[in-house]
Scaffold this motif. Structure first.
Motif, short mmCIF file in Angstrom:
data_model
loop_
_atom_site.label_atom_id
_atom_site.label_comp_id
_atom_site.label_asym_id
_atom_site.label_seq_id
_atom_site.Cartn_x
_atom_site.Cartn_y
_atom_site.Cartn_z
N ARG A 1 0.69 -1.22 0.12
CA ARG A 1 0.02 -0.03 0.11
C ARG A 1 0.66 1.48 0.00
O ARG A 1 0.54 2.18 -0.52
CB ARG A 1 -0.87 -0.02 1.25
CG ARG A 1 -2.16 1.10 1.22
CD ARG A 1 -3.06 0.53 -0.01
NE ARG A 1 -4.16 1.51 -0.21
CZ ARG A 1 -5.51 1.41 0.40
NH1 ARG A 1 -5.45 0.74 1.50
NH2 ARG A 1 -6.43 2.38 0.07
N GLU A 2 1.93 1.02 0.50
CA GLU A 2 2.86 2.36 0.69
C GLU A 2 3.57 2.44 -0.83
O GLU A 2 3.72 3.81 -1.30
CB GLU A 2 4.06 1.96 1.64
CG GLU A 2 5.13 3.30 1.66
CD GLU A 2 6.16 2.99 2.67
OE1 GLU A 2 7.05 4.07 2.84
OE2 GLU A 2 6.10 1.83 3.30
N ARG A 3 3.63 1.56 -1.30
CA ARG A 3 4.20 1.47 -2.89
C ARG A 3 3.17 1.98 -3.89
O ARG A 3 3.56 2.57 -4.62
CB ARG A 3 5.05 0.42 -3.37
CG ARG A 3 6.26 -0.03 -2.54
CD ARG A 3 7.24 -0.72 -3.39
NE ARG A 3 6.62 -1.98 -3.61
CZ ARG A 3 6.69 -3.36 -3.25
NH1 ARG A 3 7.36 -3.39 -2.13
NH2 ARG A 3 6.08 -4.20 -3.52
N HIS A 4 1.96 1.52 -3.44
CA HIS A 4 0.87 1.73 -4.32
C HIS A 4 -0.27 2.19 -3.55
O HIS A 4 -1.17 1.74 -3.34
CB HIS A 4 0.45 0.45 -4.96
CG HIS A 4 1.71 -0.02 -5.74
ND1 HIS A 4 2.11 0.29 -6.99
CD2 HIS A 4 2.47 -1.11 -5.33
CE1 HIS A 4 2.98 -0.76 -7.40
NE2 HIS A 4 3.35 -1.43 -6.39
N PRO A 5 -0.29 3.73 -3.19
CA PRO A 5 -1.11 4.33 -2.49
C PRO A 5 -2.62 4.03 -3.05
O PRO A 5 -3.59 4.35 -1.92
CB PRO A 5 -0.92 5.81 -2.36
CG PRO A 5 0.63 5.83 -2.84
CD PRO A 5 0.90 4.43 -3.73
N THR A 6 -2.92 4.24 -4.31
CA THR A 6 -4.30 3.84 -4.86
C THR A 6 -4.73 2.49 -4.84
O THR A 6 -5.83 2.34 -5.41
CB THR A 6 -4.41 4.57 -6.30
OG1 THR A 6 -3.68 3.87 -6.92
CG2 THR A 6 -3.86 6.14 -6.17
#
Length: 241
Positions: A168-173
């Motif tokens: 989720r940190e690498r891909h916030p969406t």
């Protein structure tokens, strides 16, 4: 609903147009097909539902084969849809909800380094994301109430809170995680066919708590979604980007 079996696939009629729906396993295929309108008398079905296996490699190979076979029959597809169940990132994609990808992302294609994960693009190779047509994503969200966000494709399903947080940190969406979307998208892109990914959430992304899984509920949501999606998919023009 009338279904025709042909070479291990179910074909259901939904109207004019040519759409290929790729699911990983038969139970997902059946859930999608159950939501489609009854076959119309005469003519071939324009919406084909197939199983492509689990994981991005199997999904890419089977999707490419189906696209090539259709093209050789002079009946090419105008759209490919990767569909099935998957994990949802909490609290944004709760169990039982529906997610449509505005990005299809290969989340673990790259290299682990001392400084963290590097996507393969930063190593100078390939791609790690495909973007479905924005207008189609909008129509799908309006028709089904789905949320739009990134759907991550992984080769290893997330089983810890730490990995869920890192993704989720690498891909916030990111809203969902599954195992086939990027493979389907790669096969579609190689033949110039637009792609869409739709996931019904069966479990939270994170620690593997089987008691929290709601697979029947997710399959029911998938069936309901495709009952609403058939006119959207058949009416979409691939030039409406």
């Amino acid at each position: 609903m009338e279904l025709q079996a042909e070479e291990g696939r179910l074909i259901a009629a939904a109207g004019p147009g040519r759409v290929l729906v790729a699911t990983a396993v038969p139970v997902e295929r059946d859930a999608v097909a159950a939501g489609l309108p009854a076959a119309r008398a005469g003519g071939e079905a324009p919406l084909d539902v197939i199983t492509v296996g689990v994981g991005p490699a199997s999904a890419a190979a089977a999707t490419a084969a189906a696209l090539t076979a259709a093209a050789l029959r002079d009946r090419p597809y105008d759209l490919v849809v990767s569909a099935g169940i998957g994990g949802g990132f909490q609290p944004d994609a709760p169990v039982g909800s529906l997610v449509v990808a505005d990005e299809v992302v290969a989340a673990d294609l790259g290299a682990e380094t001392e400084d963290g994960f590097l996507p393969v693009t930063e190593l100078g190779f390939g791609t790690v994301r495909h973007r479905p047509p924005g207008e189609l994503v909008r129509r799908v969200t309006e028709a089904t109430g789905a949320r739009a966000g990134a759907v991550l494709t992984v080769s290893t399903v997330t089983g810890t809170a730490a990995r869920a947080a890192a993704l989720r940190e690498r891909h916030p969406t990111a809203l969902a995680e599954a195992m086939e979307g990027f493979g389907v998208a790669e096969a579609a892109a190689a033949q110039g066919v637009p792609v869409l990914e739709i996931r019904a959430v069966s479990n939270p992304v994170g620690p593997r708590d089987r008691d929290a899984w709601r697979i029947p509920d997710a399959l029911a949501a998938l069936t309901e979604a495709f009952g609403k999606l058939a006119p959207v998919l058949e009416g979409w023009n691939r030039h409406d980007r």
